[in-house]
Design a protein around this motif. Structure first.
Motif, mmCIF file in Angstrom:
data_model
loop_
_atom_site.group_PDB
_atom_site.id
_atom_site.type_symbol
_atom_site.label_atom_id
_atom_site.label_comp_id
_atom_site.label_asym_id
_atom_site.label_seq_id
_atom_site.Cartn_x
_atom_site.Cartn_y
_atom_site.Cartn_z
ATOM 1 N N SER A 13 17.837 15.214 4.621
ATOM 2 C CA SER A 13 18.483 15.103 3.884
ATOM 3 C C SER A 13 19.288 16.160 3.117
ATOM 4 C CB SER A 13 18.629 13.771 2.956
ATOM 5 O OG SER A 13 17.349 14.722 1.864
ATOM 6 N N PRO A 14 20.515 16.158 3.020
ATOM 7 C CA PRO A 14 20.800 17.305 1.985
ATOM 8 C C PRO A 14 20.305 17.616 0.230
ATOM 9 C CG PRO A 14 22.724 16.067 1.674
ATOM 10 C CD PRO A 14 21.587 15.086 2.932
ATOM 11 N N VAL A 15 20.499 18.631 -0.308
ATOM 12 C CA VAL A 15 19.746 18.855 -1.245
ATOM 13 C C VAL A 15 20.543 18.371 -2.143
ATOM 14 C CG1 VAL A 15 18.298 20.488 -3.312
ATOM 15 C CG2 VAL A 15 18.663 20.907 -0.762
ATOM 16 N N LEU A 16 20.220 17.017 -3.552
ATOM 17 C CA LEU A 16 21.182 16.975 -4.230
ATOM 18 C C LEU A 16 21.448 17.604 -6.064
ATOM 19 C CD1 LEU A 16 20.192 13.039 -3.400
ATOM 20 C CD2 LEU A 16 21.981 13.907 -2.175
ATOM 21 N N ALA A 17 20.443 18.153 -5.586
ATOM 22 C CA ALA A 17 19.956 18.543 -7.105
ATOM 23 C C ALA A 17 22.038 19.932 -7.825
ATOM 24 C CB ALA A 17 19.058 19.834 -7.316
ATOM 25 N N HIS A 18 21.999 20.045 -6.064
ATOM 26 C CA HIS A 18 23.487 20.849 -6.473
ATOM 27 C C HIS A 18 24.682 20.422 -6.163
ATOM 28 C CE1 HIS A 18 19.901 23.821 -7.245
ATOM 29 N NE2 HIS A 18 20.719 24.188 -7.927
ATOM 30 N N SER A 52 21.687 29.866 -10.617
ATOM 31 C CA SER A 52 21.206 29.991 -9.718
ATOM 32 C C SER A 52 22.753 30.489 -8.789
ATOM 33 C CB SER A 52 21.885 28.705 -9.314
ATOM 34 O OG SER A 52 23.582 28.293 -9.091
ATOM 35 N N GLY A 53 23.704 31.066 -9.869
ATOM 36 C CA GLY A 53 24.089 31.813 -9.809
ATOM 37 C C GLY A 53 25.302 31.420 -8.469
ATOM 38 N N ASP A 54 25.511 30.117 -7.815
ATOM 39 C CA ASP A 54 26.471 29.442 -7.028
ATOM 40 C C ASP A 54 27.618 29.137 -8.402
ATOM 41 O OD1 ASP A 54 24.179 29.047 -5.508
ATOM 42 O OD2 ASP A 54 24.009 26.881 -6.478
ATOM 43 N N ASP A 78 19.306 20.589 -13.290
ATOM 44 C CA ASP A 78 18.414 21.144 -13.044
ATOM 45 C C ASP A 78 18.563 22.405 -13.270
ATOM 46 O OD1 ASP A 78 17.184 18.907 -11.519
ATOM 47 O OD2 ASP A 78 17.554 19.538 -9.700
ATOM 48 N N CYS A 79 19.710 23.524 -13.294
ATOM 49 C CA CYS A 79 19.996 24.415 -14.629
ATOM 50 C C CYS A 79 20.417 25.205 -15.742
ATOM 51 C CB CYS A 79 21.192 25.556 -13.403
ATOM 52 S SG CYS A 79 20.846 25.715 -11.770
ATOM 53 N N LYS A 80 20.703 23.985 -16.631
ATOM 54 C CA LYS A 80 20.577 23.713 -17.814
ATOM 55 C C LYS A 80 19.739 23.458 -18.869
ATOM 56 C CE LYS A 80 22.943 21.769 -21.885
ATOM 57 N NZ LYS A 80 22.074 21.477 -22.912
ATOM 58 N N PRO A 81 18.794 23.018 -18.072
ATOM 59 C CA PRO A 81 16.980 23.487 -19.305
ATOM 60 C C PRO A 81 16.582 24.585 -19.246
ATOM 61 C CG PRO A 81 17.461 21.163 -17.658
ATOM 62 C CD PRO A 81 18.416 22.282 -17.917
#
Length: 95
Positions: A13-18, A52-54, A78-81
């Protein structure tokens, strides 16, 4: 057997976090997007996640943080914390 099937389903499955594919820029597109802003950017603005640099498009669910007078947008929850723990590590470098 059920565990194997579940593991394979999750792995494929695709990564949902991003976020969704429409949320992120295609490779090498919008690579000049800013990491921080003077004020909160409008929905649809391209931004670079400081963690993440995304490169992604700001949306209605985008999370933001302000550090040293600049506003930072995050590609996922996930990145803000990580940023909040040590903002100086991820903040734009001055000078």
């Amino acid at each position: 057997m059920k565990h194997l099937i579940l593991a394979l389903a999750l792995a494929s499955s695709p990564v949902l976090a991003h976020g969704s594919a429409g949320h992120h820029a295609k490779k090498d597109k919008h690579k000049d997007a800013p990491t921080s802003f003077a004020k909160q950017p409008a929905a649809g603005t391209w931004a670079k996640c400081p963690v993440s640099g995304d490169v992604f498009r700001v949306g209605p669910d985008t999370e933001f943080a302000t550090y040293d007078g600049r506003v930072y947008a995050f590609c996922c929850t996930d990145c803000k914390p990580d940023f909040d723990k040590d903002p100086a590590k991820f903040a734009d470098k001055k000078g």
